[in-house]
Design a protein around this motif. Sequence first.
Motif, short mmCIF file in Angstrom:
data_model
loop_
_atom_site.label_atom_id
_atom_site.label_comp_id
_atom_site.label_asym_id
_atom_site.label_seq_id
_atom_site.Cartn_x
_atom_site.Cartn_y
_atom_site.Cartn_z
N LYS A 296 0.83 -1.20 0.00
CA LYS A 296 0.00 0.00 0.00
C LYS A 296 0.86 1.25 0.00
N ILE A 297 1.89 1.26 0.83
CA ILE A 297 2.75 2.44 0.94
C ILE A 297 3.39 2.77 -0.41
N PHE A 298 3.85 1.74 -1.12
CA PHE A 298 4.48 1.97 -2.42
C PHE A 298 3.47 2.20 -3.53
N GLY A 299 2.36 1.50 -3.51
CA GLY A 299 1.49 1.45 -4.68
C GLY A 299 0.27 2.35 -4.67
N ILE A 300 -0.11 2.89 -3.52
CA ILE A 300 -1.32 3.72 -3.43
C ILE A 300 -0.96 5.05 -2.77
N ALA A 301 -1.24 6.14 -3.46
CA ALA A 301 -1.01 7.47 -2.89
C ALA A 301 -2.25 7.90 -2.12
N THR A 302 -2.08 8.20 -0.84
CA THR A 302 -3.22 8.62 -0.01
C THR A 302 -3.05 10.04 0.53
N ASN A 303 -1.82 10.53 0.55
CA ASN A 303 -1.56 11.91 0.97
C ASN A 303 -0.46 12.48 0.09
N TYR A 304 -0.76 13.52 -0.67
CA TYR A 304 0.23 14.09 -1.58
C TYR A 304 -0.07 15.58 -1.76
N THR A 305 0.98 16.32 -2.03
CA THR A 305 0.89 17.78 -2.07
C THR A 305 1.50 18.32 -3.34
N VAL A 306 0.84 19.30 -3.93
CA VAL A 306 1.36 20.03 -5.09
C VAL A 306 1.72 21.43 -4.61
N ALA A 307 2.99 21.79 -4.76
CA ALA A 307 3.47 23.04 -4.18
C ALA A 307 2.99 24.28 -4.94
N TYR B 146 -2.69 22.76 -9.82
CA TYR B 146 -3.21 21.80 -8.84
C TYR B 146 -2.65 22.03 -7.44
N LYS B 147 -2.18 23.22 -7.17
CA LYS B 147 -1.62 23.53 -5.87
C LYS B 147 -2.58 23.15 -4.76
N GLY B 148 -2.06 22.43 -3.76
CA GLY B 148 -2.90 22.02 -2.64
C GLY B 148 -2.50 20.66 -2.11
N SER B 149 -3.22 20.21 -1.11
CA SER B 149 -2.99 18.90 -0.50
C SER B 149 -4.16 17.99 -0.83
N TYR B 150 -3.86 16.72 -1.06
CA TYR B 150 -4.86 15.77 -1.53
C TYR B 150 -4.83 14.50 -0.68
N THR B 151 -6.01 13.93 -0.48
CA THR B 151 -6.14 12.66 0.24
C THR B 151 -6.93 11.62 -0.56
N LEU B 152 -7.29 11.96 -1.79
CA LEU B 152 -8.01 11.00 -2.63
C LEU B 152 -7.07 9.85 -2.98
N PRO B 153 -7.39 8.60 -2.62
CA PRO B 153 -6.47 7.49 -2.89
C PRO B 153 -6.45 7.10 -4.36
N VAL B 154 -5.26 7.09 -4.94
CA VAL B 154 -5.10 6.71 -6.35
C VAL B 154 -3.87 5.82 -6.49
N TYR B 155 -3.83 5.03 -7.56
CA TYR B 155 -2.69 4.17 -7.81
C TYR B 155 -1.45 4.97 -8.20
#
Length: 512
Positions: A344-355, A359-368
Amino acid sequence: MKKYIYLAATVLAVFAFTSCDDELTQLPLSSGTIENFYATPGDFAQARNATYSMAFHGASVYGYANRVLNLSETRSDNLYATTTASREWEGINSFYTNISSNTYIREAYVTNYNAINKANQLLEKIAEKGDAIFTNPADKTAMAAEARFLRAFCYFDLIRWFGRVPLIKRTMTSPEAAKIPRTAVKEVYDFIIADLEVAIPDLLPSYDAANYGRVSQYGAKAFLGLVYMTRSSPTYGIDGATLGLNEWDKAYQQLSDVETSGLYVFGTDYEAIFKVEGLTNKENVLTIQYTQNLPLAVGGNFMVEVGYEPYFASVNINSAQGSLEAKPVSTEFVNKFDVIDKRKIFGIATNYTVATGTYKGSYTLPVYKKYIDPARYGNGREDWGVDFMVIRYTDVLMMMAECTLHGGGGTQADVDAIVNQVRTRAGLPADALNITLDQLFEERRKEFFSEGTRWFDLIRSGKAVETMNAWKAVEDTDGKIRTIDNNALIYPIPLQEILAVPGLYDQNIGYD
């Protein structure tokens, strides 16, 4: 093999019918063109490479990898890919009954038949001219073996999506093809198995780096094992790919041959499986290769099928990728993972940020993100140098465990050992004991997400309908996904094929 991808692209025009608008009745080629082409061993090699290219990479931006992500992964309980707009995947994810004109479905049908046609042509020309052209008979038999494998590969792909399909064993004129009805699945299977049984002894056990990516003897054995497993699985009372034949022992033997070959190794680093390519990666059993930054744009774009613009931007891939809406990983699936699970840690993004930027912002939508490697990003969304594993060694071992649980060979201790090995690599306790089929499929789901296997696993489980409907009850709070019955387990025959020769094909039950 990567250099051959380039060569194959240069010869595709010689073989015509690369458009996704071609009808089955348009399969044959100009006999004059073919007669003039097959004159040297190099010509035959280019024809072989073009057959690989069509079978694996497709005729346009869609290849086999794109297909299984769109038609298997998106169809399954791994993704909740409903949209607010009208997208091609909407009807796939939501089990619409009016999808016979869907682009993804149409591509699966046409591209496979174009590849089958190329394989038929190549086999016929080898039989006709091979003795005069090839000075080494082994080169001729090996090339014929590869063509047979690719033909079998495409027919298996077809019956898994559509059930009964026309069985075309040779090149035909348009009027001839227009008389071939849909063939019983069992008969198509018999043809597939016969092709593989003839091909396997003549395929090389392995290849050097220059030829890496061509199917080996053991890649074909792993594939034959999967063929036996699929037709052995419980039937749903429809004209689908599962026939309940219980040939688990035959499947187990093919897979066991791969295990005992000594050519493959269970990778100890999950992340490395998807970042190390070529001969160095001993997990690769059957792989589709892509190379970026070539003039003919033969890179891959399959990771875009499950990509998301903000995530791309978060890893500094700023070119528009075309994923206007995300295909989120289902909440139910995300919740299946332990917090420390490396997969999961490697394959699914659950928290990511665009500086910065759009798309600037923080995201929690889970995607591959499993296959998304910025280091192998080329010149745009269709140019990634990321290889796609059709079958990897972990899959071989877990398929052996599945056969064991069906009585095909091996012991319960073998099954538990395989699952514990997988869990240990994921950073989890090796606490598997008396693993059942249901538990094995749950572990497969966590191991192979984003690799296009989940829908096929659901079908083989014999519980696809009840699993999907139970998942819908939990996940589909918006009521966008249709409750399904057994008829939803195969796709409709494309409408263009139904209309091409009225009365030749009947539509699969349950579709408009």
